[in-house]
Write a protein that holds these residues in place. Sequence first.
Motif: not given
Length: 356
Positions: A142, A178, A218, A221, A229, A231, A245, A249
């Motif tokens: 990340a 994220c 990713l 998250f 997800f 943030s 987000a 994503a």
Amino acid sequence: YPFDKPEKDFGDKLYNAVYETARRTLELCAHEHYEDCPWREQALYGMDSRNQMLFGYGAFKEYEYPRAAMLLMSKCVEEDGLLPLSPPARMEITIPSFSLYYVIAVCENAERDYNTAFVTAVLPAVKRIMGAFTSAAGKNGALYTLEDVRYWNFHEWSFGLDGGTIFRKEKIKPEGDCILTALALIAAEKLSALLKRAGENESAAEMTAFAEKLFTGLKTFYDEERGVFASYSDSGNLKGYHEYAQATALLASRGRFGKKITEKLVNTLYNPEGLVELTLAGLPVKYEALLKYGGKGAKKYVLEDCMGIFGKMLLSGATSFWETGYGDEDFDDAGSLCHGWSSVACYVLDTLFLQK
């Protein structure tokens, strides 16, 4: 600038009127480069300008004008590998995600109208930018908010994503980000394809490997309990739930989360109840994600949503589209009544009706 403005007919008076107002907005936000608005800042921001370039490919069939701006930006990469807030101005601060949007913009231009001289000229700067993010990725893959006072960790003007204080005097505690991770994943995959086309196979392979690492990051998250997800992640604790987000994503994942999670993300974008809704700046990402992965209902939803937002402005007397739905009342009566990112209707209508 002598833009071509080909006549277009989408078979509906409202669609045509929205399109022409959006195109006029786009043109009014173009001087020596695309700018966010023609009166308040006239600034060449990475995200704003990328959006305008993207919309202009359909609206004007124009590729050289964006290339001139991106060539200028390529000369402005600073010591940390990122662009200043609004190149070529020298600024104390920068927005990290906007440098990623620059990389995306370069790749999108090459996807539509590959120009060898341009690609050769900007690739060194693009690789420097991505190198800054490659070295910043955590062990889990990340990316994190950047702690130094130079970095304004802004994404968009929705609550919780505005980056907090712009001019800070103290460092902040880094948190897993994220949206930054998703945008870097999109940029890395696009850049890998561009490098391969440019004959830089070794660099392309390195960028592909970085993309795989980002995809792993990713996934950290994803909140299993809420089915969306987060943030941000603070020492593993997920927090902040934003529509933007979910859109980034979904677009970054390309469906690789699996059918169950992908469907949840799509349904969340159709009905973002319980999330902080995105602003007009985030519409291009949301619309692109839905048109690619949103199933049979995506075209109808995107068209109705877009026409609802900008048709309302038009019927309120707008002759160019506003920065936000609040018009001049936003930002303490400093809301722009002509803002480049609000030309997204050009992208939507061209994509749904004219692009093959």
